[in-house]
Scaffold this active site. Structure first.
Site, mmCIF file in Angstrom:
data_model
loop_
_atom_site.group_PDB
_atom_site.id
_atom_site.type_symbol
_atom_site.label_atom_id
_atom_site.label_comp_id
_atom_site.label_asym_id
_atom_site.label_seq_id
_atom_site.Cartn_x
_atom_site.Cartn_y
_atom_site.Cartn_z
ATOM 1 C CE LYS A 53 -3.976 -2.114 1.891
ATOM 2 N NZ LYS A 53 -4.598 -2.663 3.696
ATOM 3 C CD GLN A 97 -3.633 -4.298 6.598
ATOM 4 O OE1 GLN A 97 -3.390 -3.289 5.851
ATOM 5 N NE2 GLN A 97 -4.472 -5.425 6.426
ATOM 6 C CG ASP A 120 -10.107 -0.237 4.942
ATOM 7 O OD1 ASP A 120 -9.700 -0.502 3.716
ATOM 8 O OD2 ASP A 120 -9.346 -0.484 6.097
#
Ligand code: NDP
Length: 296
Positions: A53, A97, A120
């Site tokens: 990422k 995460q 997200d």
């Protein structure tokens, strides 16, 4: 024989477009989108994702902020970091995460993220907006699924879409997005009766189950589009002792013979997730700065 939906190439095109958009945003408005990724603990798979990422964020010209915290970080320390990132004007996207260590409540952390920076798309505000059909930050993998399905058939109106899997991060948001595309949507799960029969009625079949090669070729309607979200590692003794390989939730070789278009695993949905994360970060930056996409 089905045509292959090349997620790797489509994700690469998306990143190329984004690089140009980001360059325009920097040049015309002096805004460089910034993505903060927070990793707690030492999960090797999570470390790989976070590295990819960060790398891709920089490659499209955005700012990458990486925060690596030890496993024993307390929930309050993580919430304090999220609060700082919420207030940091150089950060437009925040990604924590998952999974988090057991002593940290994931829901509480996700809800602490400013919904405007929730790239997200897991915050209840964004989920609610998605369901209501309002402007939202949409979860990345589901967004990728729609882009891939539309690459095979630009207008999905009237298609019967069957989604196998009802998780909050894949199945349910895919269903909402396909409703927005005017599909007739059925969500299947582990309690669904006659799953093979149901799948065989799908013009668009999305598999997000987490069961290697569960969906067989004779479950697929001739001419259907098949989007395989599953990523499963299985033993591959043919490659040597102790070796493994990745397969999806669909028995690829069989479905290839019946479908009109299908995503491979790997190289299908997988590469789209980070590309859509970067797209979300760009869009979050535009909205936070009050810049219309038309001005870019
Ligand atoms: P979950 O385990 O959260 O959900 C799986 C879903 O599949 C559940 O709704 C479950 O039903 C259903 N299911 C399980 N077994 C069966 C069965 N035998 N018959 C019918 N339905 C079944 O998984 P995720 O949604 O998180 O992920 C699904 C797959 O997608 C995984 O392989 C994962 O690795 C992959 N994935 C890939 C991503 C990417 O490409 N970047 C990102 C995220 C996930 P029930 O609710 O009844 O238990």
């Amino acid at each position: 024989m089905a045509s292959l939906i090349d997620g790797k190439a489509i994700a690469s095109d998306l990143r190329t477009q984004l690089s140009a958009d980001v360059a325009g945003l920097v040049k015309d408005h002096g805004v460089k989108p910034g993505l903060a990724v927070v990793l707690v603990g030492e999960d090797p798979a999570s470390e790989v994702y976070v590295r990819s990422k960060s790398k891709q964020t920089v490659e499209v010209g955005m700012e990458s902020f990486k925060h690596t915290l030890p496993t024993e970080t307390s929930e309050q320390e993580l919430l304090d970091l999220v609060a700082r990132l919420n207030n940091d004007d150089t950060v437009h996207g925040i990604l924590v995460q998952l999974p988090l260590p057991n002593h940290i409540n994931e829901g509480r952390v996700i809800e602490a993220i400013d919904p405007a920076k929730d790239v997200d798309g897991f915050h209840p505000v964004n989920i609610g907006r998605l369901v209501a059909g309002e402007e939202a930050l949409v979860p990345c993998t589901p967004q990728g699924c729609i882009i891939l399905a539309k690459s095979a058939q630009a207008d999905l109106t009237g298609c019967h879409a069957v989604i196998v899997g009802r998780s909050n991060i894949v199945g349910k948001p895919v269903a909402q997005l396909l409703l927005q595309e005017n599909c007739t949507v059925t969500i299947a799960h582990s309690r669904t009766r006659d799953l093979p029969g149901l799948c065989a009625t799908a013009d668009l079949l999305v598999a997000a189950v987490g069961q290697p090669e569960m969906i067989r070729g004779d479950w697929v309607k001739p001419g259907a589009i098949v989007i395989d979200v599953g990523i499963n590692r299985i033993p591959a003794p043919e490659k040597g002792e102790g070796k493994s390989r990745l397969v999806g939730d669909v028995k690829f070789d069989e479905a290839l013979e019946v479908a009109s278009a299908i995503t491979p695993v790997p190289g299908g949905v997988g590469p789209m997730t980070i590309a859509c994360l970067l797209k979300n970060t760009y869009q979050a930056a535009l909205r936070i700065q009050g810049i219309s996409e038309l001005d870019c």
